[in-house]
Design a protein around this motif. Structure first.
Motif, short mmCIF file in Angstrom:
data_model
loop_
_atom_site.label_atom_id
_atom_site.label_comp_id
_atom_site.label_asym_id
_atom_site.label_seq_id
_atom_site.Cartn_x
_atom_site.Cartn_y
_atom_site.Cartn_z
N THR A 22 64.92 75.32 44.89
CA THR A 22 65.22 73.99 45.41
C THR A 22 66.20 73.25 44.50
O THR A 22 66.84 72.30 44.94
N ARG A 23 66.34 73.70 43.26
CA ARG A 23 67.37 73.11 42.40
C ARG A 23 68.75 73.54 42.85
O ARG A 23 69.71 72.78 42.79
N SER A 58 53.68 65.93 44.96
CA SER A 58 53.91 67.02 45.92
C SER A 58 55.40 67.28 46.12
O SER A 58 55.85 67.54 47.23
N ARG A 59 56.14 67.20 45.01
CA ARG A 59 57.57 67.50 45.05
C ARG A 59 57.93 68.47 43.95
O ARG A 59 57.33 68.45 42.88
N THR A 60 58.96 69.27 44.21
CA THR A 60 59.50 70.11 43.15
C THR A 60 60.30 69.21 42.20
O THR A 60 60.56 68.04 42.52
N ARG A 61 60.69 69.78 41.07
CA ARG A 61 61.46 69.01 40.09
C ARG A 61 62.73 68.41 40.71
O ARG A 61 63.17 67.33 40.35
N ALA A 62 63.32 69.14 41.67
CA ALA A 62 64.54 68.66 42.32
C ALA A 62 64.23 67.59 43.37
O ALA A 62 65.15 67.03 43.96
N GLY A 63 62.94 67.34 43.61
CA GLY A 63 62.58 66.28 44.55
C GLY A 63 62.26 66.77 45.96
O GLY A 63 62.00 65.96 46.86
N THR A 64 62.25 68.08 46.15
CA THR A 64 61.94 68.61 47.49
C THR A 64 60.43 68.51 47.76
O THR A 64 59.63 69.01 46.96
#
Ligand SMILES: Cc1cc2nc3c(=O)[nH]c(=O)nc-3n(C[C@H](O)[C@H](O)[C@H](O)COP(=O)(O)O)c2cc1C
Length: 327
Positions: A22-23, A58-64
């Motif tokens: 997701t990054r 509930s988000r990945t580091r990239a904000g997804t």
């Protein structure tokens, strides 16, 4: 353009690969690998183990955003666990009606349920009752067990049960992961339900994405193995849709991937035992070989290595890691 979703892939994509993909890829949503629910109420830590992103909104580091997927066959048990999961504020709760694994199917879960639309309805409506409206409640299905005779009944049952959208992996259980995916069936499902349907299956390239959208009539697409094999696919799809000429070739993409490979490896070493870490890297490199010749070279270099330290040294030798020089 429509949405791009990163598919759940148990045993292949976990929080670490979700973080990395997701990054690079700018996905609108990721779905966690399934959490099997059978007979008991799982503690919060069981949900956190599969989806550590729950502790970060509930988000990945990239904000997804990351939705959490449940798999089971008992409406009451699924509802009880969905209520527990809902209390952890996931970005969505998804039900799996597509898993073809014999161990899962023997217990009546996954794709087996596609033979019984009435049970799909019972499950969906039981879970619907406990999932608050602000948490998207969704499902993912295949076209059927062996054929498509009940496909539309299944989609209607899930709609009547209250899901707000549906991902369709456009193959039957019997078809496994063999091409083609029947994207035209996604269009037929889309006709009988009132909510957004997402097409899934066999999207490996930007051309596949265009044809999938056109044949399914659905702008939203979920990508599985293609996302793992080519981390830049989502970016390329978006660039094409925006009419941009993406100035990139495979070898510059490979160079761009190096810091992410390094990040992946360091995270794997921090999470997984040194004995199991190499297997995780080999799995991803094995998938990347489909896209990058350089991944093939690296895969062959690490294939026989058993220890994490040996793999680290090999990655360093190939310029993936920048280790401090020995004193
Ligand atoms: C290794 C692997 C694990 C998978 N695990 C899950 C899962 O946990 N939940 C699920 O709904 N689908 C699972 N799937 C199916 C994928 O989400 C997706 O529907 C399928 O791979 C088709 O998409 P693709 O052709 O883009 O890969 C898995 C697929 C693979 C290859």
């Amino acid at each position: 353009m429509g949405k791009l979703l990163l598919a759940p892939m148990e045993g292949l994509v976990d929080d670490i690969l979700r973080d990395v993909l997701t990054r690079v890829g700018a996905y609108d949503l990721a779905v966690s690998e399934f959490i099997r629910v059978s007979g008991s109420l799982l503690p919060a830590r069981a949900f956190h183990r599969v989806c550590p992103e729950l502790t970060r909104g509930s988000r990945t580091r990239a904000g997804t955003p990351v939705a959490v997927q449940l798999l089971g066959s008992d409406p009451g048990c699924l509802a009880e666990n969905a209520a527990q999961l809902a209390s952890l504020s996931p970005a969505g709760i998804d039900l799996n009606f597509g898993c073809p694994a014999p161990t899962v199917n023997r217990h009546g879960g996954g794709a087996m349920l596609l033979a019984d639309p009435e049970q799909l309805f019972r499950i969906a409506s039981a879970v619907r009752r406990v999932v608050p409206a602000e948490i998207p409640f969704t499902a993912k299905m295949r076209l059927g067990m062996r054929d498509t005779s009940r496909t539309l009944d299944c989609a209607r049952a899930l709609a009547a049960g209250g899901v707000v959208s549906l991902v369709v992996h456009a193959r039957t259980r019997a078809e496994g992961y063999r091409p083609p995916a029947h994207w035209e069936w996604v269009a037929r499902i889309d006709e009988v339900v009132q909510f957004p349907v997402t097409a899934n299956g066999e999207v490996w390239t930007t051309d596949d994405h265009v044809r999938c959208c056109s044949l399914s009539g659905c702008p939203d697409v979920m990508i599985g193995r293609g996302a793992v094999a080519d981390p830049f696919l989502a970016r390329r799809i978006r660039a094409l849709a925006a009419g941009e000429e993406l100035a990139s070739d495979r070898s510059s993409d490979w160079r761009r991937l190096q810091p992410l490979l390094a990040s992946f490896w360091l995270q794997v070493c921090a999470k997984v035992s040194p004995r199991h870490a190499p297997g995780r890297l080999k799995l991803w490199l094995g998938a990347l070989r489909r896209t990058f010749v350089e991944a093939d070279v690296l895969f062959l270099a690490v294939r026989e290595l058993r220890g994490a330290d040996d793999v680290t040294r090999m990655l360093d030798r190939h310029g993936v890691l920048r280790l401090p020089a020995p004193a």
